[in-house]
Design a protein around this motif. Sequence first.
Motif, mmCIF file in Angstrom:
data_model
loop_
_atom_site.group_PDB
_atom_site.id
_atom_site.type_symbol
_atom_site.label_atom_id
_atom_site.label_comp_id
_atom_site.label_asym_id
_atom_site.label_seq_id
_atom_site.Cartn_x
_atom_site.Cartn_y
_atom_site.Cartn_z
ATOM 1 N N ASP A 133 0.781 -1.253 -0.335
ATOM 2 C CA ASP A 133 -0.335 0.040 -0.020
ATOM 3 C C ASP A 133 1.173 1.441 0.055
ATOM 4 N N LEU A 134 2.034 1.027 -0.047
ATOM 5 C CA LEU A 134 3.145 2.785 -0.298
ATOM 6 C C LEU A 134 3.447 2.863 -1.781
ATOM 7 N N GLU A 135 3.589 2.148 -2.033
ATOM 8 C CA GLU A 135 4.761 2.431 -3.148
ATOM 9 C C GLU A 135 3.227 3.642 -4.298
ATOM 10 N N ASN A 136 3.869 4.988 -4.254
ATOM 11 C CA ASN A 136 3.025 5.333 -6.099
ATOM 12 C C ASN A 136 1.548 5.816 -5.282
ATOM 13 N N ASN A 137 1.460 5.875 -3.780
ATOM 14 C CA ASN A 137 0.019 5.827 -2.659
ATOM 15 C C ASN A 137 0.037 7.176 -2.665
ATOM 16 N N LYS A 138 -1.121 7.682 -2.657
ATOM 17 C CA LYS A 138 -1.932 9.268 -2.126
ATOM 18 C C LYS A 138 -2.144 8.828 -1.203
ATOM 19 N N PHE A 139 -2.032 9.769 -0.225
ATOM 20 C CA PHE A 139 -2.628 9.177 0.906
ATOM 21 C C PHE A 139 -2.888 10.426 1.900
ATOM 22 N N ILE A 140 -3.839 9.907 2.900
ATOM 23 C CA ILE A 140 -4.225 10.844 3.503
ATOM 24 C C ILE A 140 -4.127 11.004 5.048
ATOM 25 N N ILE A 141 -3.722 11.855 6.069
ATOM 26 C CA ILE A 141 -4.089 11.391 7.208
ATOM 27 C C ILE A 141 -4.515 12.273 8.650
ATOM 28 N N ILE A 142 -5.727 11.717 9.027
ATOM 29 C CA ILE A 142 -5.783 12.702 9.711
ATOM 30 C C ILE A 142 -5.965 12.913 11.385
ATOM 31 N N GLY A 143 -5.278 13.772 11.385
ATOM 32 C CA GLY A 143 -4.129 13.386 12.666
ATOM 33 C C GLY A 143 -3.516 13.047 12.712
ATOM 34 N N ASP A 144 -1.908 14.055 13.068
ATOM 35 C CA ASP A 144 -0.548 13.780 12.373
ATOM 36 C C ASP A 144 0.079 14.219 13.780
ATOM 37 N N ASP A 145 0.154 14.262 14.978
ATOM 38 C CA ASP A 145 1.201 14.240 15.939
ATOM 39 C C ASP A 145 2.475 13.690 15.788
ATOM 40 N N ASP A 146 1.706 12.049 15.176
ATOM 41 C CA ASP A 146 3.179 11.385 15.313
ATOM 42 C C ASP A 146 3.760 11.150 14.674
ATOM 43 N N LEU A 147 3.989 11.938 13.651
ATOM 44 C CA LEU A 147 4.401 13.228 12.431
ATOM 45 C C LEU A 147 5.069 11.184 11.002
ATOM 46 N N LEU A 148 3.828 10.981 11.164
ATOM 47 C CA LEU A 148 4.189 9.808 10.250
ATOM 48 C C LEU A 148 3.751 10.267 8.935
ATOM 49 N N SER A 149 3.668 11.664 8.186
ATOM 50 C CA SER A 149 3.770 12.241 7.301
ATOM 51 C C SER A 149 4.777 11.861 6.513
ATOM 52 N N ILE A 150 5.851 12.561 7.649
ATOM 53 C CA ILE A 150 7.284 12.628 7.159
ATOM 54 C C ILE A 150 8.088 11.609 6.893
ATOM 55 N N ALA A 151 7.754 10.500 7.704
ATOM 56 C CA ALA A 151 8.336 9.131 7.502
ATOM 57 C C ALA A 151 8.114 8.146 6.523
ATOM 58 N N LEU A 152 6.750 8.849 5.840
ATOM 59 C CA LEU A 152 6.236 7.788 4.515
ATOM 60 C C LEU A 152 6.755 8.562 3.470
ATOM 61 N N ALA A 153 7.389 10.190 3.512
ATOM 62 C CA ALA A 153 7.169 10.913 2.558
ATOM 63 C C ALA A 153 9.288 10.764 2.435
#
Length: 347
Positions: A133-153
């Motif tokens: 589910d990681l490669e070349n996908n568009k993600f939406i995160i609701i609530g990200d104080d864990d900074l998962l968005s940065i780890a994914l990117a």
Amino acid sequence: MVDKLSNSIRYVLRALDIPKNFYELVSLQDVGIKEFAKCLNFLIEEGVVCYNKKLFSLTEKGVELRKKFGIESALHCTSCRKSLLLDKRIKNIFDKFVEITKKRPLISHDFWQEYMLPIDVLYRVEFIRSKNDLENNKFIIIGDDDLLSIALALTGLVKHVTVLEIDKNIVDLINFVAEKENLPITAMVYNVEQALPEKFIGKFDVFVTDPVEAQEGLKLFLSRGLCALKENGVMYFGITSLDTSHKKKLNVQKFLSKNNCVFTDIIKNFSFYGEDFQSSSVKESYSRTKLQELFSFDIGSPDKDWYNSHFIRVQVVGKADCANKEILLGKRLYVDSDVVTFVEEHV
């Protein structure tokens, strides 16, 4: 007299092969803290468990009960973690990610924040990768104080990550890091009680959230994500067995089934959340939680990470059918009768 054993009693008898403190014992139970409290108080009253110097242990009666019902210690592999090995690309971003997490503001209890351990954020990324589910996908995160968005990117594998977050300080940090590191992330301030912006409806492949655990708030978080997913999209969310009873989990399961969702994976006790255990304010706050009120003894404060969540993957079959409208819950967004690990004045 204990002559029939519930799963909760069996758990305690198995777990107390060696003495444990309250937080070690409660951390891995799976019925919800309120139900577990009844079990533990009952075993103490029946003389099966004793509590001395902030440690629980089995009495002679408890040891005999273990033997009578053939309950033996559970064996766990200590050389592997979470049954996953981090991919080299994910390992390589660990140091940079840890440094970025150090720039986060202090947690805000007003927004029900508790920061996940950085290594466990990366294990979430690895699990998502392992499910293709990681490669070349568009993600939406609701609530990200864990900074998962940065780890994914930072993996360089995702197409784009959109973050909707109520805390402006977190939003500003994510956008700052994204610009500095040239990462495909966009973060904006968003209150989950608001309808999802129309431009996000049906636009994403994967939705991730660590929702609040009051039942109405939890379902609201999940419904916003379902609205954002494309047909046959995928959802990941964390949920605890601490502030969440079996009854609440069943209601969430029914809600998701009604919206054409099927559970594909539930990874228990997958993510732990860290605190400064030497902080006097942290220690003092534990004495003011609803958690303490459930027990006749002093639960004290933890000395290592204990609060944890399961990680769940859900596959949407076709398209979910969630209404997208403003829903104002007030205090009910954060609190219901199951939620006990909070300090009253913060909600």
